[in-house]
Structure formats: structure tokens, C-alpha cells
Design a protein around this motif. Structure first.
Motif, PDB file in Angstrom:
ATOM      1  N   ALA A 181      87.594  94.900   2.198  1.00 11.16           N
ATOM      2  CA  ALA A 181      88.728  95.835   2.261  1.00 11.16           C
ATOM      3  C   ALA A 181      88.316  97.226   2.723  1.00 11.16           C
ATOM      4  O   ALA A 181      89.145  98.003   3.208  1.00 11.16           O
ATOM      5  N   ASP A 182      87.032  97.551   2.582  1.00  5.75           N
ATOM      6  CA  ASP A 182      86.516  98.849   3.019  1.00  5.75           C
ATOM      7  C   ASP A 182      85.986  98.823   4.444  1.00  5.75           C
ATOM      8  O   ASP A 182      85.351  99.782   4.894  1.00  5.75           O
ATOM      9  N   LEU A 183      86.226  97.723   5.146  1.00  5.63           N
ATOM     10  CA  LEU A 183      85.761  97.525   6.523  1.00  5.63           C
ATOM     11  C   LEU A 183      84.237  97.575   6.625  1.00  5.63           C
ATOM     12  O   LEU A 183      83.679  98.036   7.621  1.00  5.63           O
ATOM     13  N   LEU A 184      83.582  97.093   5.585  1.00  5.34           N
ATOM     14  CA  LEU A 184      82.145  96.831   5.617  1.00  5.34           C
ATOM     15  C   LEU A 184      81.950  95.322   5.642  1.00  5.34           C
ATOM     16  O   LEU A 184      82.896  94.560   5.397  1.00  5.34           O
ATOM     17  N   ILE A 185      80.751  94.880   5.945  1.00  2.00           N
ATOM     18  CA  ILE A 185      80.496  93.449   5.972  1.00  2.00           C
ATOM     19  C   ILE A 185      80.770  92.858   4.593  1.00  2.00           C
ATOM     20  O   ILE A 185      80.309  93.381   3.577  1.00  2.00           O
ATOM     21  N   ASP A 186      81.523  91.776   4.550  1.00  3.15           N
ATOM     22  CA  ASP A 186      81.772  91.087   3.288  1.00  3.15           C
ATOM     23  C   ASP A 186      80.566  90.202   2.991  1.00  3.15           C
ATOM     24  O   ASP A 186      80.561  89.003   3.284  1.00  3.15           O
ATOM     25  N   VAL A 187      79.550  90.832   2.450  1.00  2.00           N
ATOM     26  CA  VAL A 187      78.274  90.146   2.223  1.00  2.00           C
ATOM     27  C   VAL A 187      78.454  88.955   1.295  1.00  2.00           C
ATOM     28  O   VAL A 187      77.860  87.888   1.512  1.00  2.00           O
ATOM     29  N   GLU A 188      79.276  89.107   0.278  1.00  3.03           N
ATOM     30  CA  GLU A 188      79.465  88.017  -0.687  1.00  3.03           C
ATOM     31  C   GLU A 188      80.034  86.769  -0.018  1.00  3.03           C
ATOM     32  O   GLU A 188      79.530  85.653  -0.215  1.00  3.03           O
ATOM     33  N   VAL A 189      81.071  86.945   0.779  1.00  3.44           N
ATOM     34  CA  VAL A 189      81.697  85.807   1.455  1.00  3.44           C
ATOM     35  C   VAL A 189      80.750  85.193   2.486  1.00  3.44           C
ATOM     36  O   VAL A 189      80.577  83.967   2.553  1.00  3.44           O
ATOM     37  N   CYS A 190      80.133  86.042   3.293  1.00  5.51           N
ATOM     38  CA  CYS A 190      79.249  85.521   4.345  1.00  5.51           C
ATOM     39  C   CYS A 190      78.038  84.810   3.749  1.00  5.51           C
ATOM     40  O   CYS A 190      77.630  83.747   4.245  1.00  5.51           O
ATOM     41  N   ALA A 191      77.471  85.381   2.696  1.00  3.04           N
ATOM     42  CA  ALA A 191      76.330  84.739   2.058  1.00  3.04           C
ATOM     43  C   ALA A 191      76.742  83.423   1.408  1.00  3.04           C
ATOM     44  O   ALA A 191      75.978  82.441   1.420  1.00  3.04           O
TER      45      ALA A 191
END
Length: 253
Positions: free
Chosen positions: A110-120
Motif C-alpha cells: 500500500a506504500d508503493l514499496l516492494i511487497d516483500v512478504e507476498v513475493c517471498a
């Protein structure tokens, strides 16, 4: 356009990879004939490319011996939901079961940063499967931070980027500067998103060795009215090989 350093000669010894976007098995056959190295299967290009039906991915895999990757994306934004995530994992498993070599995905939070949790989570669920982080990185709010996040994700071996959400005409300078400054970035970058022939020498000099083409290998540049043309693919193959040879000090052609 800025001139980049060519001091790191070793980067120019790697043969360029050409990935072609396919919507149909006929596209894969033409890409193979024209000298492509890899196929990306997508659906609904008007939405930026969404996940295709597994049956289509299966048909493409049967049409070519080239490595095939398939898009994992269920809506036309750069984000996904918890409800979609399990479906994305299931699609990825189905794609691999019918012959895909890898997948392509990439999400922002939502902050337009990489969604590391989802991608990982996706990378871990498809453990050991090579994958491309697609152009969501160009929509990130903090590009430097986004690159650091993506490089830490497991299994990623390509990052599709135009250097700008507006495409390579706007972002080529930024992308070449970033690649020239960091060999690790140059290794991961797959230049795509409005790629044109005049971009290639600058990208190659910066150490970029992965390239994606879509509408430019279709007569008239039309997704809807034409299939991939082997001759168009061959022209890109020759351009990439000749430019890479020249950058490495080898005679072209």
C-alpha cells in the motif's frame, strides 16, 4: 543520453538473452524460429499482462523447446490480496506441471514499496523455481530501496524494468546509469517496456544482457491483429548479438 563506463569488460562477454511475449502457441513457434531464448506467456495485454489459463501455457510448452515462463498476476494493479495469493500459488504449480520453466510476478504494498512478504511467499511456495520480477518495480515510490528489496528475494534472476513507469523512452537514462553503476543490477535487469533499437547500444554498454520484446515483433505492432513474426524476432536477435559483439571488441555478424 548519458555516456556510461565500459570498464567492466567481463559483462560484455555474456550473450544477450531475448525473451518474447507470447499470447498463443503460434507466437512461441515464430519466436523459436527467429532465435529467441525464452518465452513469456501472458493473457490480457491491455491490462498489462495477466495470468493465462494453464491449458494455454501447456500448448505453448508443446510448441517449443525454449524455456517458458508464465505471468502470475490476477488484476490490473501492482498489488494483490490474500484471497488471490493462494490462487497464484496454485496457478504457479499448474504452470510448472504442464512444462513451464519459471514464472513472472512482482507486487507492491500500500506504500508503493516492494511487497516483500507476498513475493517471498510465492518464491518460497515455488521453491527453486527461477522467476522474473516484472515491471511493478517501475511504479515503486523509492526505486533505490525497491532494488535493494528485490535483490534480497530468493530465486529471482531477472527484473523487468524500463527505468520508468512511462516506458524506456522516459527511463532509459535512469536504467543505464543504474546498471552501469552496479554490476549486480546489470546482471538482473531485463530491459523491456517500449524497447526500441536505439536503446540497445546504451543498455549493452551499461552491462544489460536481458531484453524483452512484445509488440515490436508483431507486424504493425498490433497485439490484436497480428502474431509474432519470425523475421521480426530474427532482426532483434541480430541487433542484440551484433551490439554485444561490438561492445566486447569482437567483429559484428
Amino acid at each position: 543520453m548519458s555516456i556510461v563506463s565500459t570498464d567492466q569488460v567481463g559483462r560484455h562477454e555474456v550473450a544477450p538473452l531475448l525473451e518474447v511475449v507470447a499470447l498463443h502457441p503460434r507466437d512461441a513457434a515464430a519466436a523459436d524460429e527467429g532465435g529467441a531464448d525464452r518465452i513469456l506467456v501472458v493473457a490480457d495485454v491491455e491490462s498489462g499482462g495477466l495470468s493465462a489459463e494453464p491449458a494455454l501455457v501447456s500448448s505453448v510448452c508443446k510448441e517449443t523447446d525454449l524455456p517458458v515462463r508464465a505471468m502470475l498476476r490476477l488484476n490490473d494493479t501492482c498489488t494483490t490480496t490474500g484471497g488471490e495469493l493462494s490462487r497464484l500459488v496454485g496457478l504457479g504449480e499448474e504452470y510448472l506441471a504442464v512444462g513451464a520453466e519459471g514464472v513472472s510476478f512482482g507486487f507492491l504494498d500500500a506504500d508503493l514499496l516492494i511487497d516483500v512478504e507476498v513475493c517471498a511467499h510465492l518464491a518460497d511456495a515455488l521453491d527453486g523455481v527461477p522467476w522474473t520480477f516484472h515491471r511493478a518495480i517501475d511504479a515503486s515510490l523509492e526505486t533505490d530501496h525497491a532494488w535493494r528489496q528485490v535483490r534480497a528475494l530468493p530465486g529471482v534472476d531477472s527484473v523487468l524494468s524500463a527505468g520508468s513507469s512511462r516506458g524506456l523512452d522516459a527511463g532509459c537514462d535512469e536504467l543505464t546509469d543504474r546498471a552501469a553503476a552496479d554490476p549486480g543490477v546489470a546482471t538482473l535487469v531485463m530491459a523491456g517496456g517500449g524497447l526500441r533499437g536505439e536503446h540497445v547500444p546504451w543498455l549493452v554498454r551499461a552491462g544489460v544482457r536481458q531484453f524483452q520484446v512484445g509488440s515490436s515483433v508483431r507486424p504493425g505492432g498490433s497485439w490484436a491483429k497480428s502474431n509474432v513474426d519470425a523475421g521480426h524476432v530474427r532482426s532483434w536477435r541480430m541487433l542484440l548479438d551484433d551490439t554485444s559483439d561490438l561492445a566486447a571488441g569482437r567483429p559484428a555478424g
